[in-house]
Design a protein around this motif. Sequence first.
Motif, mmCIF file in Angstrom:
data_model
loop_
_atom_site.group_PDB
_atom_site.id
_atom_site.type_symbol
_atom_site.label_atom_id
_atom_site.label_comp_id
_atom_site.label_asym_id
_atom_site.label_seq_id
_atom_site.Cartn_x
_atom_site.Cartn_y
_atom_site.Cartn_z
ATOM 1 N N UNK A 1 1.054 -1.261 0.091
ATOM 2 C CA UNK A 1 0.108 0.198 0.068
ATOM 3 C C UNK A 1 0.979 1.381 -0.090
ATOM 4 N N UNK A 2 1.794 1.212 0.902
ATOM 5 C CA UNK A 2 2.633 2.525 1.080
ATOM 6 C C UNK A 2 3.421 2.864 -0.279
ATOM 7 N N UNK A 3 4.290 1.825 -0.860
ATOM 8 C CA UNK A 3 5.165 1.730 -2.092
ATOM 9 C C UNK A 3 3.982 2.384 -3.002
ATOM 10 N N UNK A 4 2.760 1.872 -3.464
ATOM 11 C CA UNK A 4 2.068 2.330 -4.479
ATOM 12 C C UNK A 4 1.485 3.959 -4.220
ATOM 13 N N UNK A 5 1.238 4.082 -2.688
ATOM 14 C CA UNK A 5 0.726 5.504 -2.454
ATOM 15 C C UNK A 5 1.670 6.678 -2.599
ATOM 16 N N UNK A 6 3.034 6.050 -2.578
ATOM 17 C CA UNK A 6 4.099 7.022 -2.328
ATOM 18 C C UNK A 6 5.035 7.056 -3.678
ATOM 19 N N UNK A 7 4.740 6.344 -4.517
ATOM 20 C CA UNK A 7 5.735 6.084 -5.652
ATOM 21 C C UNK A 7 5.627 7.500 -6.478
ATOM 22 N N UNK A 8 4.709 8.381 -6.404
ATOM 23 C CA UNK A 8 4.466 9.680 -7.188
ATOM 24 C C UNK A 8 5.541 10.575 -6.823
ATOM 25 N N UNK A 9 5.989 10.405 -5.476
ATOM 26 C CA UNK A 9 6.846 11.494 -4.832
ATOM 27 C C UNK A 9 8.397 11.034 -4.475
ATOM 28 N N UNK A 10 8.477 9.718 -4.718
ATOM 29 C CA UNK A 10 9.840 9.056 -4.246
ATOM 30 C C UNK A 10 10.620 8.701 -5.492
ATOM 31 N N UNK A 11 11.928 9.198 -5.004
ATOM 32 C CA UNK A 11 13.107 8.894 -6.033
ATOM 33 C C UNK A 11 13.067 7.252 -6.522
ATOM 34 N N UNK A 12 13.200 6.952 -7.831
ATOM 35 C CA UNK A 12 13.119 5.704 -8.178
ATOM 36 C C UNK A 12 14.200 4.657 -7.637
ATOM 37 N N UNK A 13 15.369 5.496 -7.380
ATOM 38 C CA UNK A 13 16.477 4.562 -6.989
ATOM 39 C C UNK A 13 15.872 4.192 -5.267
ATOM 40 N N UNK A 14 15.232 5.196 -4.645
ATOM 41 C CA UNK A 14 14.632 4.719 -3.426
ATOM 42 C C UNK A 14 13.655 3.922 -3.427
ATOM 43 N N UNK A 15 12.891 3.848 -4.337
ATOM 44 C CA UNK A 15 11.629 2.667 -4.521
ATOM 45 C C UNK A 15 12.350 1.400 -4.792
ATOM 46 N N UNK A 16 13.266 1.527 -5.421
ATOM 47 C CA UNK A 16 13.961 -0.048 -5.899
ATOM 48 C C UNK A 16 14.176 -0.837 -4.695
ATOM 49 N N UNK A 17 14.557 -0.271 -3.441
ATOM 50 C CA UNK A 17 14.520 -0.913 -2.224
ATOM 51 C C UNK A 17 13.387 -1.809 -1.961
ATOM 52 N N UNK A 18 12.109 -1.332 -2.552
ATOM 53 C CA UNK A 18 11.083 -2.206 -2.283
ATOM 54 C C UNK A 18 10.592 -2.920 -3.606
ATOM 55 N N UNK A 19 11.755 -3.360 -4.356
ATOM 56 C CA UNK A 19 11.536 -4.090 -5.560
ATOM 57 C C UNK A 19 10.915 -5.384 -5.188
ATOM 58 N N UNK A 20 11.062 -6.071 -4.098
ATOM 59 C CA UNK A 20 10.501 -7.427 -3.765
ATOM 60 C C UNK A 20 8.872 -7.275 -3.611
ATOM 61 N N UNK A 21 8.327 -6.031 -3.579
ATOM 62 C CA UNK A 21 7.010 -5.869 -3.403
ATOM 63 C C UNK A 21 6.023 -5.946 -4.809
ATOM 64 N N UNK A 22 5.115 -6.581 -4.653
ATOM 65 C CA UNK A 22 4.014 -6.477 -5.983
ATOM 66 C C UNK A 22 3.237 -5.386 -5.556
ATOM 67 N N UNK A 23 3.325 -4.334 -6.716
ATOM 68 C CA UNK A 23 2.435 -3.225 -6.729
ATOM 69 C C UNK A 23 1.037 -3.528 -7.279
ATOM 70 N N UNK A 24 0.228 -3.907 -6.681
ATOM 71 C CA UNK A 24 -0.981 -4.555 -7.197
ATOM 72 C C UNK A 24 -2.351 -3.712 -6.398
ATOM 73 N N UNK A 25 -3.591 -3.659 -7.210
ATOM 74 C CA UNK A 25 -4.702 -2.912 -6.661
ATOM 75 C C UNK A 25 -5.486 -4.170 -5.931
#
Length: 302
Positions: free
Chosen positions: A278-302
């Motif tokens: 939930x947080x990864x999806x909700x924050x992806x618009x304002x987080x640097x892609x390199x930071x978000x890569x730390x959550x690459x094991x998550x599946x961004x799903x609705x």
Amino acid sequence: MKPIVLILGPTGRMGRNAAIAFEKNGWDVRRFNRKTDTLWDAAWGASVIVNAWNPPYNDWAAQVPNMTRDIIEVAQASGATVIIPGNVYVYGPSAPEVLDHTTPHLAQNPLGKIRVRKEAAYRASGVQTIVVRAGDYIDTEPSGNWFDMIMAKSVSKGRFTSPGPTDCPRAYSYLPDVARTMVALANRREDLGAFEDVNAPSFTLTAQQFAAETETLLGRPVVAKEMMWWPIKALRPVWPLARGIVEMRYIWNMPHSLGETRQLDLCPEVQRTPLPTVLARALEHQIDPDQMMRASNLTIAE
């Protein structure tokens, strides 16, 4: 032939998510257009009406009773089931910490009483009504709610902002989970009662816990800070919406969670989306892609 659902307010955060969820589950979705549609014509033939209309606080007194009356009138004539998004406003500050379908609606403030009367009108109408109740919304994209405009606005700077005490546990609901609950209940509406009050799957979290989860997601420190209210209070004389915001401030100081018993009884297949996702999806618009890569094991799903 596909069942038809009419979405009122399809461009708002709840209506948009509801439309997506119903389409994914094989429904024929009608999105109401205020400029070109009439309620009677749009609703005719629809099995379900999702009332996602939600005017600004300062328009509730003038608009909500009329909207409620019109939708009830159409549903009585057409036989449609009405689904309305519910919130915790109906309970009032004296409510217990766990809120469910048995909790009395005792709100005495103006906005709370409008919501109490709205739900009471549906209950008395004879129209099959399903209230899908949620906590503060977390959306899949910026949509002008508390979470994206205030709470998570500065997470990229290491701050998670709380409008109340940072250690106060409160209910939060991911909008795709709320929408999936609506669909599940709509699919079994023939087995439900005339009035159902069902909590959507929700999280109970403090701002400190939100900050800790966000810190884990980003891999760097995030601190919870309490918001200052004086700027909003100062704007009350010139910004009508501020009056309602301040009126509802008490909810940020009120520990509460949403009981899950009724939802598990009626639609246990609707599972809560994991918080990191939930947080990864909700924050992806304002987080640097390199930071978000730390959550690459998550599946961004609705």
